[in-house]
Design a protein around this motif. Structure first.
Motif, mmCIF file in Angstrom:
data_model
loop_
_atom_site.group_PDB
_atom_site.id
_atom_site.type_symbol
_atom_site.label_atom_id
_atom_site.label_comp_id
_atom_site.label_asym_id
_atom_site.label_seq_id
_atom_site.Cartn_x
_atom_site.Cartn_y
_atom_site.Cartn_z
ATOM 1 N N LEU A 30 -3.704 -2.154 0.834
ATOM 2 C CA LEU A 30 -4.674 -2.281 1.924
ATOM 3 C C LEU A 30 -4.244 -1.370 3.065
ATOM 4 N N PHE A 31 -5.212 -1.016 3.915
ATOM 5 C CA PHE A 31 -4.893 -0.170 5.061
ATOM 6 C C PHE A 31 -4.400 -1.064 6.203
ATOM 7 N N PRO A 32 -3.129 -0.995 6.543
ATOM 8 C CA PRO A 32 -2.573 -1.981 7.478
ATOM 9 C C PRO A 32 -3.062 -1.813 8.913
ATOM 10 N N HIS A 33 -3.582 -0.633 9.240
ATOM 11 C CA HIS A 33 -4.025 -0.399 10.616
ATOM 12 C C HIS A 33 -5.489 -0.777 10.809
ATOM 13 N N LYS A 34 -6.088 -1.314 9.773
ATOM 14 C CA LYS A 34 -7.493 -1.718 9.879
ATOM 15 C C LYS A 34 -7.622 -3.203 9.561
#
Ligand SMILES: Nc1ncnc2c1ncn2[C@@H]1O[C@H](COP(=O)(O)OP(=O)(O)OP(=O)(O)O)[C@@H](O)[C@H]1O
Ligand SMILES: [Mg+2]
Lengths: 240, 221
Positions: free
Chosen positions: A88-92
């Protein structure tokens, strides 16, 4: 829906896939099994061109793909993939993860992507987590978000590479449940897993990969009760 | 005791001049960090690019900057630049410090970009994103966030290193200190005062940086 014909793939001198023929029908659920290093991940990764095959053909929805000419990003957009480690994209936020590709790749309107994203999150049972960041989720929740993220692109096929292998045992069920539901809704799926119960219950066909070759391909009952190949018998014994 | 009184007297005597110099030092630092960040970004991209030529240029720049003293770079760039264009000392000094910073910041960015899990790139590609979309939307934002602590550190180093441009006549903190020391003949005390200014600036900035990092952690961790 997706077909591989005589696929060969080497890494340097190591030939990992030695002529794979695999045809997956629309709405079919194929489970791929095999010992570590047999080439399961490599085969999946060839199907969405994360790896380039050395020879053979890949045909998606009736169209043979030419990796040199065709736009691979467009093809990958049609073949979803769910990874062992979620990625998963951790900054989103969870919802932003799901909306990302529809908005960026398909140029969907934000409001539409958001509405569809929320529906998908509801579907995987995470509608209430839309605004949190992935780091706040359990492994099982992360993987369900990853499935929703892949579904958001409305792929023709969904590839799963050991989607439950990184999970604590008590979290495996919730992910398999979502996958089972997708299968029932008619999603075409190719699943690498060690969860034999899933293979028995959900698969239309179980395929055994051994040293880069398909050595067994049968419906689950035949596969588990009456396998033809000695290596398959050993494998079934081993995972029992 | 007497010394302490002298230090205090010097402080009271000189603070208006020093305060002006603090502003110049901060401007110098800010301009050179911004310039260094731009250069750092460009050279980091060159270094991770597939082009051997770009890689070569970036490696050359980084090697030369890291392998020579800052003071040599300042002199070299100052005399080099002012031969070509008319530039006041402040801008010449900022450019010199910026070019110096660029090499270090390039390595900060490169490390941060390469430190992002390759799974992020694979997931983006698998969703149909192009390479440039993957970089812009997934890899860079995460790398940038990870770069903030080392960039803050670089800012602090630059704040101190900026004292060297007094040599080319920029009226920053250290230059004022040398002037005051010469005028008052109280070298020891004056340098203690200027040291205290630097220390105060560094501590304030370190504190701000900590606060900012904590805030990031609270948001995303
Ligand atoms: N990028 C790569 N470069 C070199 N060799 C690789 C690469 N990817 C995979 N291999 C090799 O190819 C072989 C097959 O790997 P693959 O990951 O497809 O196996 P697998 O069946 O998925 O195994 P596992 O159950 O451990 O995931 C292994 O010997 C592996 O070391
Ligand atoms: Mg694997």
């Amino acid at each position: 829906m997706i077909t591989g014909e005589d696929i060969h793939k080497s890494f340097g001198d190591l030939e990992v896939l030695k002529g794979i023929d695999l045809h997956v029908e629309p709405q079919e659920v194929v489970v791929l099994v095999g010992v570590s290093g047999s080439g399961k991940s490599t085969l999946l990764r060839c199907f969405n061109f994360l790896e380039m095959i050395n020879s053979g053909k890949i045909i998606i929805d009736g169209k043979e793909i030419n990796p040199k000419k065709d736009n691979l990003s467009e093809i990958r957009a049609e073949v979803g993939m769910v990874f062992q480690h979620f990625n998963l994209f951790p900054h989103k936020t969870v919802l932003e993860n799901v909306m990302e590709a529809p908005v960026v790749v398909k140029k969907e309107k934000k409001e539409i992507a958001q509405k569809k994203g929320l529906e998908l999150l509801d579907k995987v049972g995470l509608g209430d987590k839309a605004d949190v960041y992935p780091s706040k989720l359990s492994g099982g929740q992360k993987q369900r978000v990853a499935i929703a993220r892949a579904l958001a692109m409305e792929p023709k096929v969904l590839l799963f590479d050991e989607p439950t292998s990184a999970l604590d045992p008590e979290l495996v069920g919730e992910v398999l449940q979502v996958m089972k539901q997708l299968a029932e809704e008619g999603m075409t799926m190719v699943v690498v897993t060690h969860e034999m119960s899933f293979a028995r219950e959900v698969a239309d066909r179980v395929i055994m990969l051994d040293k880069g070759r398909i050595i067994e391909s049968a419906d689950p009952v035949t596969f588990f009760e009456n396998p033809s190949h000695e290596r398959t018998k050993q494998f079934i014994q081993m995972v029992k | 005791m007497e010394r302490i009184q002298t230090i205090f007297a010097i402080f009271l005597d000189t603070w208006p001049g020093f305060l002006e110099a603090v502003v110049i030092t901060l401007e110098l630092t800010a301009v050179s960090v911004v310039l260094g960040t731009l250069l750092g970004l460009i050279f980091a991209l060159m270094k991770i690019s597939k082009s051997k030529i770009f890689q070569g240029i970036a490696n050359f720049y980084i090697t030369v900057i890291r392998g020579t003293p800052l003071i040599v770079q300042i002199m070299f760039l100052y005399f080099g630049i002012t031969e070509i264009v008319v530039l006041d000392a402040f801008w010449a000094g900022s450019i010199a410090l910026g070019v110096h910073n660029g090499a270090y910041i390039a390595e900060i960015f490169r490390g941060a970009i390469q430190g992002i899990d390759y799974g992020q790139t694979e997931a983006s590609r698998a969703l149909g994103m192009t390479n440039s979309q993957t970089m812009r939307r997934i890899v860079f934002p995460q790398a940038l966030r990870r770069s903030i602590p080392p960039l803050g550190n670089q800012f602090i180093i630059t704040l101190k290193d900026s004292s060297l441009v007094y040599l080319i006549g920029v009226s920053e903190l250290f230059a004022i200190a040398t002037r005051e020391a010469a005028a008052s003949f109280k070298q020891f005390e004056t340098y203690i005062v200027v040291g205290a200014y630097y220390l105060a600036l560094v501590l304030i900035f370190s504190y701000l940086l900590k606060w900012y990092e904590n805030r990031l952690d609270v948001d995303k961790a």
